[in-house]
Design an enzyme around this catalytic site. Structure first.
Site, PDB file in Angstrom:
ATOM      1  N   ASN A   1       5.073  -6.036  -3.413  1.00 46.36           N
ATOM      2  CA  ASN A   1       4.469  -5.179  -2.398  1.00 46.36           C
ATOM      3  C   ASN A   1       4.810  -5.696  -1.002  1.00 46.36           C
ATOM      4  O   ASN A   1       5.971  -5.654  -0.608  1.00 46.36           O
ATOM      5  CB  ASN A   1       2.979  -4.921  -2.648  1.00 46.36           C
ATOM      6  CG  ASN A   1       2.112  -6.151  -2.705  1.00 46.36           C
ATOM      7  OD1 ASN A   1       2.431  -7.133  -3.368  1.00 46.36           O
ATOM      8  ND2 ASN A   1       0.975  -6.107  -2.034  1.00 46.36           N
ATOM      9  N   ASP A   2       3.894  -6.211  -0.239  1.00 45.22           N
ATOM     10  CA  ASP A   2       4.137  -6.420   1.188  1.00 45.22           C
ATOM     11  C   ASP A   2       5.258  -7.408   1.496  1.00 45.22           C
ATOM     12  O   ASP A   2       5.355  -8.464   0.868  1.00 45.22           O
ATOM     13  CB  ASP A   2       2.868  -6.965   1.857  1.00 45.22           C
ATOM     14  CG  ASP A   2       1.685  -6.030   1.749  1.00 45.22           C
ATOM     15  OD1 ASP A   2       1.809  -4.998   1.077  1.00 45.22           O
ATOM     16  OD2 ASP A   2       0.638  -6.343   2.335  1.00 45.22           O
TER      17      ASP A   2
ATOM     18  N   LEU B   1       5.262  -6.788  -9.859  1.00 41.08           N
ATOM     19  CA  LEU B   1       5.010  -5.994  -8.655  1.00 41.08           C
ATOM     20  C   LEU B   1       5.554  -6.680  -7.413  1.00 41.08           C
ATOM     21  O   LEU B   1       5.284  -7.852  -7.170  1.00 41.08           O
ATOM     22  CB  LEU B   1       3.500  -5.784  -8.473  1.00 41.08           C
ATOM     23  CG  LEU B   1       3.097  -5.036  -7.196  1.00 41.08           C
ATOM     24  CD1 LEU B   1       3.215  -3.539  -7.402  1.00 41.08           C
ATOM     25  CD2 LEU B   1       1.676  -5.393  -6.773  1.00 41.08           C
TER      26      LEU B   1
ATOM     27  N   TYR C   1      -2.423 -13.805  -0.380  1.00 39.69           N
ATOM     28  CA  TYR C   1      -2.250 -12.468   0.183  1.00 39.69           C
ATOM     29  C   TYR C   1      -1.373 -12.516   1.432  1.00 39.69           C
ATOM     30  O   TYR C   1      -0.885 -13.560   1.835  1.00 39.69           O
ATOM     31  CB  TYR C   1      -3.615 -11.834   0.451  1.00 39.69           C
ATOM     32  CG  TYR C   1      -4.242 -11.187  -0.767  1.00 39.69           C
ATOM     33  CD1 TYR C   1      -3.941 -11.617  -2.055  1.00 39.69           C
ATOM     34  CD2 TYR C   1      -5.139 -10.137  -0.638  1.00 39.69           C
ATOM     35  CE1 TYR C   1      -4.515 -11.025  -3.170  1.00 39.69           C
ATOM     36  CE2 TYR C   1      -5.725  -9.535  -1.750  1.00 39.69           C
ATOM     37  CZ  TYR C   1      -5.399  -9.981  -3.015  1.00 39.69           C
ATOM     38  OH  TYR C   1      -5.971  -9.383  -4.119  1.00 39.69           O
TER      39      TYR C   1
ATOM     40  N   ARG D   1      -7.796  -9.563   6.681  1.00 38.57           N
ATOM     41  CA  ARG D   1      -6.562 -10.098   6.108  1.00 38.57           C
ATOM     42  C   ARG D   1      -5.325  -9.800   6.963  1.00 38.57           C
ATOM     43  O   ARG D   1      -5.383  -9.069   7.934  1.00 38.57           O
ATOM     44  CB  ARG D   1      -6.352  -9.538   4.697  1.00 38.57           C
ATOM     45  CG  ARG D   1      -6.353  -8.016   4.578  1.00 38.57           C
ATOM     46  CD  ARG D   1      -6.233  -7.594   3.119  1.00 38.57           C
ATOM     47  NE  ARG D   1      -6.340  -6.156   2.925  1.00 38.57           N
ATOM     48  CZ  ARG D   1      -7.471  -5.514   2.656  1.00 38.57           C
ATOM     49  NH1 ARG D   1      -8.605  -6.184   2.571  1.00 38.57           N
ATOM     50  NH2 ARG D   1      -7.478  -4.199   2.483  1.00 38.57           N
ATOM     51  N   ASP D   2      -4.219 -10.393   6.527  1.00 37.28           N
ATOM     52  CA  ASP D   2      -2.866 -10.139   7.031  1.00 37.28           C
ATOM     53  C   ASP D   2      -2.638 -10.677   8.448  1.00 37.28           C
ATOM     54  O   ASP D   2      -2.277  -9.927   9.357  1.00 37.28           O
ATOM     55  CB  ASP D   2      -2.537  -8.629   7.007  1.00 37.28           C
ATOM     56  CG  ASP D   2      -2.879  -7.959   5.689  1.00 37.28           C
ATOM     57  OD1 ASP D   2      -2.896  -8.654   4.666  1.00 37.28           O
ATOM     58  OD2 ASP D   2      -3.134  -6.741   5.687  1.00 37.28           O
TER      59      ASP D   2
ATOM     60  N   GLU E   1      -4.821  -2.438   7.895  1.00 30.08           N
ATOM     61  CA  GLU E   1      -4.029  -3.448   7.201  1.00 30.08           C
ATOM     62  C   GLU E   1      -2.741  -3.721   7.966  1.00 30.08           C
ATOM     63  O   GLU E   1      -2.247  -2.867   8.716  1.00 30.08           O
ATOM     64  CB  GLU E   1      -3.655  -2.973   5.793  1.00 30.08           C
ATOM     65  CG  GLU E   1      -4.799  -2.942   4.818  1.00 30.08           C
ATOM     66  CD  GLU E   1      -4.302  -2.831   3.376  1.00 30.08           C
ATOM     67  OE1 GLU E   1      -4.806  -3.586   2.538  1.00 30.08           O
ATOM     68  OE2 GLU E   1      -3.430  -1.989   3.106  1.00 30.08           O
TER      69      GLU E   1
END
Length: 486
Positions: free
Chosen positions: A46-47, A44, A106, A166-167, A223
């Site tokens: 993703n971000d 995977l 993350y 998060r982030d 997010e």
């Protein structure tokens, strides 16, 4: 892809060479690999993470679980580029290998400090009862791509947020380093926390407040917040999960949105003069957009071409996800424009006048003009049976309509098969980038953008002109100069 929890959180060291070889073999069987977009080597993607300029190059990490098309024990994979088009994997990886990121490295950002790249990210930690704690932690990468993690937790979860915290995005505003972090409050509404680095020491942060940017809090989580500056105007880009559709018309499972503001009031932690919330992208897939302000004064962004909680046709081949083209932001007449960086033209291997084509390599760019007062329809990824991706540019009624109901393998149909937006009723241009299973459409040089996946069947590689008289150029695109990205 639904995989058991014990599979998704297996230690990397527990995966055998035989298992990894089988995953690689399966990934290689896919007919839908991109040519000039970043994809995961396996598993995977993703971000986008850590998008930055360091050591004379552009740096971009992508979040990855390498063992399948599922959200599991995630790492960051490092790539770098000289031109923001050709990205190369360096071998540097931010692994989930400490007590502070035991269940995943993350998302986060990066910023150069004193000749090293500071990586600021969320450590995902779960206890034996599977209760999650989210820690904002850091690491340093030197010019040889060696990564060393900070020993201490940099920001603990505050008392007024849930586990959804998060982030972190780090940025410099008038000589002061700040970070913003996406959060959910105890009433289950989304908001954004703001911190500043004490004496600009990126390993010491103090909370300065909650960002006031005109949000109603109808979303249950924010997010991937990014505060960028375009011609000195603050632009807040974020993903408000669960946003009430009375605030914004969107069809994807979660939207990717923005507001243009007039100034950043650091005393009151407020974005002054925030516009209404707007869709950043009108296509089927664009999420977790990350950007930064470059040393030479540009504002760049890149997005995940994918969405959370969606199954994709590539899942059976043990991979999922891709990165968008890198786009530069500008503001014209109060509108936010996003358009691929100039170096994208280096991919043009040949050029010819635009006409219908029975067959292409599905790796091309169209640069088209649609006349006023006319409804035009193109069929991309088309076959002889009339299947394909329908793009309607209606300069009479002022609409762009993208319909993938007859385009390749169908998926995520619960969220509809049509995306559209309004345009002015005048001559309209479109730059359309096709990359095997990816399409990015830029209307009027980035006034409106549609980013989507299409997974064509065999022989779905034509271009048909169903109506209207669009004119322009067809460019075959080729990823040149050395090894492939993934």
């Amino acid at each position: 892809m639904n995989l058991p929890q014990e599979t998704r959180y297996r230690a990397y060291s527990d995966w055998s060479k035989e298992e990894i070889a089988k995953i690689n073999e399966n990934v290689n069987q896919s007919p839908w690999h991109a040519s000039y977009h970043i994809e995961p080597r396996t598993g995977l993607l993703n971000d986008p993470n850590g998008f930055s300029f360091f050591n004379g190059k552009y740096n971009l990490f992508y979040q990855n679980w390498p063992f399948g098309a599922a959200h599991g024990l995630k790492e960051w994979i490092h790539t770098e580029s000289d031109d923001l088009v050709h990205f190369y994997v360096t071998g540097a990886e931010l692994r989930p290998d400490t007590e502070h990121d035991s269940h995943g490295a993350y998302s986060g950002s990066a910023y150069e400090v004193d000749g090293k790249l500071f990586l600021f990210y969320t450590g995902n930690v779960r206890d034996k009862k599977w209760i999650r704690d989210t820690l904002q932690i850091g690491a340093w990468m030197d010019k040889d791509h060696n990564i060393t993690k900070c020993e201490n937790i940099l920001i603990h979860k505050p008392a007024d947020v849930t586990e959804h915290f998060r982030d972190p995005q780090i940025f410099n505003y008038k000589g002061q380093l700040y970070t913003i972090v996406g959060a959910q409050n105890l009433e289950k509404s989304g908001f954004i926390k703001v911190y500043k680095a004490t004496d600009n020491n990126v390993e010491t942060w103090e909370e300065v407040g909650n960002l006031d940017f005109g949000s109603t809090g109808s979303e249950y989580m924010i997010e991937c917040p990014n505060l960028l500056f375009v011609d000195e105007k603050p632009v807040i880009i974020y993903c408000p999960q669960g946003l009430d559709k009375s605030e914004l018309n969107y069809d994807n499972i979660y939207p990717n949105t923005f507001k243009i503001c007039q100034s950043f009031d650091t005393e009151n932690i407020k974005l002054v003069g925030a516009s209404e919330i707007q869709n950043l992208d009108y296509g089927f897939e664009a999420y977790a957009t990350q950007g930064f302000n470059t040393p030479d004064g540009r504002t760049l962004i890149v997005s995940w071409i994918g969405l959370p909680d969606i199954d994709y046709p590539t899942d059976k081949y043990n991979y999922q996800g891709a990165m968008s083209l890198v786009k530069e932001l500008s503001i014209k007449d109060g509108k936010l424009y996003q358009y691929p960086v100039e170096a994208i033209t280096s991919l043009r291997a040949s050029s010819e006048q635009f006409t219908a084509k029975a067959e292409t390599n599905n790796t091309y760019e169209l640069e088209l003009t649609f006349p006023p007062n006319q409804k035009s329809e193109l069929l991309l990824f088309s076959d002889s049976k009339g299947n394909g991706l329908s793009l309607i540019v209606d300069t009479k009624e002022g609409k762009i309509i993208l319909d993938r109901s007859k385009a390749g393998i169908q998926y995520a149909t619960d969220f509809g098969t049509i995306r559209e937006c309004s345009i002015d009723t005048k001559e309209t241009t479109a730059n359309i980038f096709v990359d095997n299973s990816i399409i990015e459409i830029f209307i009027n040089k980035g006034e409106k953008v549609f980013t989507s996946r299409v997974f064509p069947e065999k022989h779905q590689n034509g271009i048909q002109i169903k109506s209207g008289e669009p004119t322009g150029k067809y460019f075959e695109l080729k990823y040149q100069n050395g090894s492939k990205i993934n």
